[in-house]
Design an enzyme around this catalytic site. Sequence first.
Site, short mmCIF file in Angstrom:
data_model
loop_
_atom_site.label_atom_id
_atom_site.label_comp_id
_atom_site.label_asym_id
_atom_site.label_seq_id
_atom_site.Cartn_x
_atom_site.Cartn_y
_atom_site.Cartn_z
N LYS A 4 2.03 7.15 12.11
CA LYS A 4 1.13 8.40 11.39
C LYS A 4 0.31 9.24 11.85
O LYS A 4 -0.79 7.67 12.49
CB LYS A 4 1.93 8.30 9.85
CG LYS A 4 0.82 7.12 9.36
CD LYS A 4 1.10 6.40 7.86
CE LYS A 4 -0.07 4.67 7.98
NZ LYS A 4 0.76 4.08 6.35
N ARG A 102 3.34 2.81 -5.65
CA ARG A 102 3.13 3.82 -4.76
C ARG A 102 4.21 4.65 -5.09
O ARG A 102 5.26 4.74 -6.31
CB ARG A 102 2.41 3.68 -3.54
CG ARG A 102 1.71 5.01 -3.21
CD ARG A 102 0.69 4.74 -1.90
NE ARG A 102 1.33 4.27 -0.73
CZ ARG A 102 1.33 3.95 0.34
NH1 ARG A 102 -0.07 4.23 0.74
NH2 ARG A 102 1.75 3.34 0.76
N TYR A 246 -32.42 15.38 11.82
CA TYR A 246 -32.59 15.79 10.05
C TYR A 246 -33.61 14.78 8.75
O TYR A 246 -32.71 13.53 9.15
CB TYR A 246 -31.11 16.41 9.27
CG TYR A 246 -30.46 17.13 9.93
CD1 TYR A 246 -31.01 18.21 10.14
CD2 TYR A 246 -29.52 17.31 10.24
CE1 TYR A 246 -30.80 19.61 11.08
CE2 TYR A 246 -28.23 18.14 11.11
CZ TYR A 246 -29.03 19.94 11.36
OH TYR A 246 -28.70 20.31 11.94
N MET A 294 -24.00 16.21 12.80
CA MET A 294 -22.67 16.97 13.18
C MET A 294 -22.55 16.29 14.60
O MET A 294 -20.98 16.16 15.42
CB MET A 294 -22.22 18.12 13.04
CG MET A 294 -20.87 18.51 12.88
SD MET A 294 -20.46 20.89 12.47
CE MET A 294 -20.62 20.56 11.31
C1 LIG Z 1 0.78 3.48 7.09
C2 LIG Z 1 2.15 1.95 6.27
C3 LIG Z 1 2.24 1.04 7.16
C4 LIG Z 1 1.31 0.33 8.04
O1 LIG Z 1 -0.21 -0.07 7.18
P1 LIG Z 1 -0.58 -1.49 8.29
O2 LIG Z 1 -1.83 -1.81 7.13
O3 LIG Z 1 -1.14 -0.28 9.40
O4 LIG Z 1 -0.06 -2.44 8.50
C5 LIG Z 1 3.83 0.44 6.93
N1 LIG Z 1 4.52 1.13 5.81
C6 LIG Z 1 4.57 1.94 5.23
C7 LIG Z 1 5.35 3.02 4.68
C8 LIG Z 1 2.70 2.36 5.45
O5 LIG Z 1 2.61 3.89 4.99
#
Ligand SMILES: *Cc1c(COP(=O)(O)O)cnc(C)c1O
Length: 350
Positions: A4, A102, A246, A294
């Site tokens: 991700k 969550r 800046y 930036m």
């Molecule tokens: C992001 C995520 C992980 C990985 O988490 P890490 O702390 O990077 O190992 C695993 N499972 C889910 C559902 C996640 O959203």
Amino acid sequence: MPVKADAYGHGALKIAKAGIEAGAHCLGAAAVSEGTELRQGGIKAPILLFSQPAPDDIPQIIKADLSPFVSDAEFASILNEQAKAQNSKISVHLKIDTGMGRIGCPANESLSLARFIASCPGLELAGVATHFAVSDSADSENVKYTMTQLSRFKKAVEAIKAGGINPGIVHAANSGAVILHPESWLDMVRPGIFLYGYKTAEEKDLPPMYQKKLSKYEPLKASPVMELRTTVTLIKKIKKGGSVSYGRTWTAAQDTNIAILPAGYADGFPRLAGGKWKVSINGKLYPLAGRITMDQCAVDLGQKFDVKRWDEAVIFGGIAPNAAALAKTVKTIPYEITCNIGKRVPRVYT
Ligand SMILES: *Cc1c(COP(=O)(O)O)cnc(C)c1O
């Protein structure tokens, strides 16, 4: 294998391909767009969606053959209806909230949700999962919490099995749990940050009870994958009292030399690192001079220096302090540093 957020900033497609070649069974995306990009890049492996999609995303979930987490019957039945209408079957993983707070269904509702999914001709239950909140911590309260989450999860999975439903792949462990809690490895693990080379805990810092428990396993090694490099594109003299950048927060205490680097916060070099971080050039660390802007920043080379125009400068990683050290300096976590590398920064794989 979590890829991700563009594989935590490393480039999702390249990392996904390397991971699959190394034996990863399945990939983890968050947004439907991320999963789609992987499919379009030719990935055939299952792609899990870690975040809760919206109903508008469902046609694309079906088209790209993505596997969402399912936390509730409402979403399951919308998925089912759309899959049936297209004569397809969506593979889903039932997500149980054992204490992360969550996504996921309450543990005591997981059997009825599993039954519902099993009754949907448009759905296939491919897995059951949960996610830990404090698995990266060896603090005794946190270990207790993780163990409570794990036992709730195992109980829920047992109940699903006892109900005559095949749970598919059972998985829970993020990086923290992979490192600290081998009892949570189950059928599959989902280490993200650890995969990219940052350990959420170092064995040597753990209480002795842990060191003993973990000594039964191969030591887990990690080395940071990412380095952020740029080039000294200009060297110039600054007179005593002259200011740089800046806000004029930095003035030269004596006549000095400044190297300009074409990298700034838009590239992911956190603005908060100004005045606190050093950049490595030819193996030597030089402090930043003034604010990171930036697109550019400046380092103070001093009066005597071994730096030429066009030399490489390493902002973090490799011979320089790594992203975890930079994260600490700006009071965040390495995840945020690597994820925030700007999209204009070319990813070069070696
Ligand atoms: C992001 C995520 C992980 C990985 O988490 P890490 O702390 O990077 O190992 C695993 N499972 C889910 C559902 C996640 O959203």
